[in-house]
Design an enzyme around this catalytic site. Structure first.
Site, PDB file in Angstrom:
ATOM      1  N   LYS A   1      38.572  48.332  41.521  1.00 64.96           N
ATOM      2  CA  LYS A   1      38.720  48.603  40.080  1.00 64.96           C
ATOM      3  C   LYS A   1      37.371  48.547  39.374  1.00 64.96           C
ATOM      4  O   LYS A   1      37.006  49.457  38.635  1.00 64.96           O
ATOM      5  CB  LYS A   1      39.661  47.572  39.469  1.00 64.96           C
ATOM      6  CG  LYS A   1      39.575  47.474  37.965  1.00 64.96           C
ATOM      7  CD  LYS A   1      40.207  46.195  37.444  1.00 64.96           C
ATOM      8  CE  LYS A   1      39.872  45.926  36.007  1.00 64.96           C
ATOM      9  NZ  LYS A   1      38.821  44.948  35.774  1.00 64.96           N
TER      10      LYS A   1
ATOM     11  N   CYS B   1      40.639  41.692  28.801  1.00 64.41           N
ATOM     12  CA  CYS B   1      41.206  40.354  28.980  1.00 64.41           C
ATOM     13  C   CYS B   1      40.535  39.359  28.050  1.00 64.41           C
ATOM     14  O   CYS B   1      39.319  39.397  27.856  1.00 64.41           O
ATOM     15  CB  CYS B   1      41.000  39.894  30.423  1.00 64.41           C
ATOM     16  SG  CYS B   1      41.987  40.788  31.605  1.00 64.41           S
TER      17      CYS B   1
ATOM     18  N   ASP C   1      36.796  36.035  39.460  1.00 65.33           N
ATOM     19  CA  ASP C   1      38.012  36.858  39.446  1.00 65.33           C
ATOM     20  C   ASP C   1      39.025  36.425  40.512  1.00 65.33           C
ATOM     21  O   ASP C   1      40.101  37.012  40.613  1.00 65.33           O
ATOM     22  CB  ASP C   1      37.653  38.345  39.610  1.00 65.33           C
ATOM     23  CG  ASP C   1      36.880  38.872  38.411  1.00 65.33           C
ATOM     24  OD1 ASP C   1      36.908  38.217  37.356  1.00 65.33           O
ATOM     25  OD2 ASP C   1      36.239  39.938  38.539  1.00 65.33           O
TER      26      ASP C   1
END
Ligand code: EPU
Length: 419
Positions: A22, A117, A306
């Site tokens: 991504k 986010c 992450d």
């Protein structure tokens, strides 16, 4: 909006294939704006951030053909605008790459202030510092960023903070600049190397990506006419490795670059898991309750922020007490409140969290507060006894391709339900 309904507890077993990264894809797509020609991108993940980016590129004049769900051909010969649609760009974080690429191509850019986010303050001062050093004037106000330059000239830029986004953005802005740009204290994440490889394949001259000093020799034009395949997603692979540990399962992960996962491999071996690497495949299995551990997130090659929520699930049920120190984001422990609803005993304060390992979790309705928190809650639902409902799936769909299908193939009892 949809929710995921998960019935646990399941030991995940089987094979999973990792999609394209991504965070590489959302930088490579805007990087195509620097090309005056046609290129093909393979191994694109089928996620909503990619779809949004394609919409933005089309609105700027790019012509996109979907050859397969994972491969597109982009013709960027007729870019007619440097103003990105504000309502889309402000929906996600990676829209900031439009500033570097539009500035590089058109010498001007108007982009909505990036959303994404909520991980605490997410300043972009290092991006702006880089653009200004190259000769641009940058204004931030009324929900947008406006940048313009008569010309961009290569220079030396020292990043005060190791930043993935600023490193890539300055690289994008300097590819077509006059002269040589040096980025010192650059970030080294695999997707930075991937973006540099993509640009070099299209005609750029970037050296040193993957080290803390990147040199970009400006070229007059990127002609494209080439095909590039996006690197496998390091974070998706790590998510399944940690799902194997937390569920005491046995997962073979295909299409991953094991070198990118060294910090994760080291940590899960410390936690009692077994890891076997074979080319682009990694098998992770764990026959017992994970051991306690201490984790500190760091820029690559350190343990990735992450994957912090995902390892948090394994530590929540580990044998003994653990700590996590989050050194990248201010506010990445919101998922711990959701795990506590499932019976975890986690105390989070500031950038640290203390985990008192419990024997098991129990199902509960929970809310994905961001992308990686969402992945962690799915793992928690698979591990927990009883039924878990994960809400706010739009966060998860932004960054994981077919996540419930991939977990279902590993034996998880998981289904998507419309609310
Ligand atoms: N920072 C500044 N000033 C800047 C830029 C960053 O102070 O100008 C600070 C940030 O506030 C943060 C740290 O530097 O404390 C690192 O931020 P970085 O710029 O590296 O993060 P990013 O580029 O905004 C990317 C990923 C994130 C990932 C981080 C760290 C993308 C689109 N996003 O964000 O991915 O957490 O790097 O590795 O590549 C995710 O995929 O879930 C995600 C949040």
């Amino acid at each position: 909006m949809d929710k995921l309904v998960i019935n646990g507890a399941t030991k995940l077993k089987g094979d999973v294939v990792i999609s394209g990264a991504k965070n590489a894809a959302v930088a490579i797509l805007p990087a195509t704006l620097l090309i005056d020609g046609i290129c093909t991108i393979e191994n694109l993940p089928h996620i909503s951030d990619v779809t949004l980016y394609c919409e933005i590129l089309e609105s700027l004049g790019a012509k996109i053909t979907w050859n397969t769900p994972h491969e597109i051909t982009i013709d960027t010969r007729n870019i007619h605008s440097a103003q990105a649609p504000l309502e889309i760009t402000s929906k996600f974080r990676a829209s900031y790459y439009l500033i570097g690429s539009l500035l590089g191509r058109c010498k001007e850019a108007v982009v909505g202030l990036p959303g994404g986010c909520n991980l605490g303050a997410r300043p972009i001062d290092q991006h702006i510092k880089g653009f200004e050093a190259l000769g641009a004037k940058v204004d931030v106000g009324q929900g947008k960023i406006t940048a313009s330059a008569k010309k961009l000239t290569g220079t030396s830029i020292y990043m005060d903070i190791v930043s993935v986004g600023a490193t890539i953005n300055v690289m994008l802005a300097s590819v077509l600049a006059e002269g040589t740009t040096t980025i010192d204290n650059a970030a080294k994440e695999p997707h930075i190397v991937d973006v540099a490889n993509f640009l070099n394949t299209m005609g750029a001259d970037i050296r040193g990506a993957g080290t803390d000093m990147i040199k970009i020799h400006g070229v007059p034009k990127l002609t494209g006419n080439a095909t590039y395949s996006v690197v496998p997603d390091q974070i998706e692979a790590g998510t399944f490795m940690l799902a194997a540990v937390a569920s005491r399962g046995d997962i073979t992960i295909h299409n991953c670059i094991t070198k990118h996962l060294e910090s994760v491999t080291a940590k899960i071996i410390e936690m009692g898991a077994n890891v076997q690497e074979d080319g682009d495949t990694i098998r992770v299995w764990c026959n017992k309750r994970p051991n306690r551990a201490t984790v500190k997130t760091l820029p690559y090659p350190g343990f990735p922020t992450d994957l912090q929520p995902q390892i948090g699930v394994a530590l929540a049920i580990a044998d003994g007490n653990s700590t996590i120190n989050e050194s990248i984001w201010e506010s990445r422990f919101q998922y711990t409140y959701e795990l506590n609803k499932m019976g975890a005993k986690i105390t989070a304060q500031g950038k640290s969290a203390f985990f008192e390992g419990v024997k098991s979790l129990s199902g509960s309705p929970v809310f994905a507060t961001d992308l990686r928190a969402g992945a962690a809650l799915i793992i928690a639902g698979i591990v927990a006894n009883g039924t878990t409902e994960v809400h706010n799936l739009d966060h998860i769909d932004r960054g994981y391709e077919n996540i419930e299908e991939k977990f279902r193939k590993l034996g998880a009892k998981i289904k998507r339900v419309s609310e």
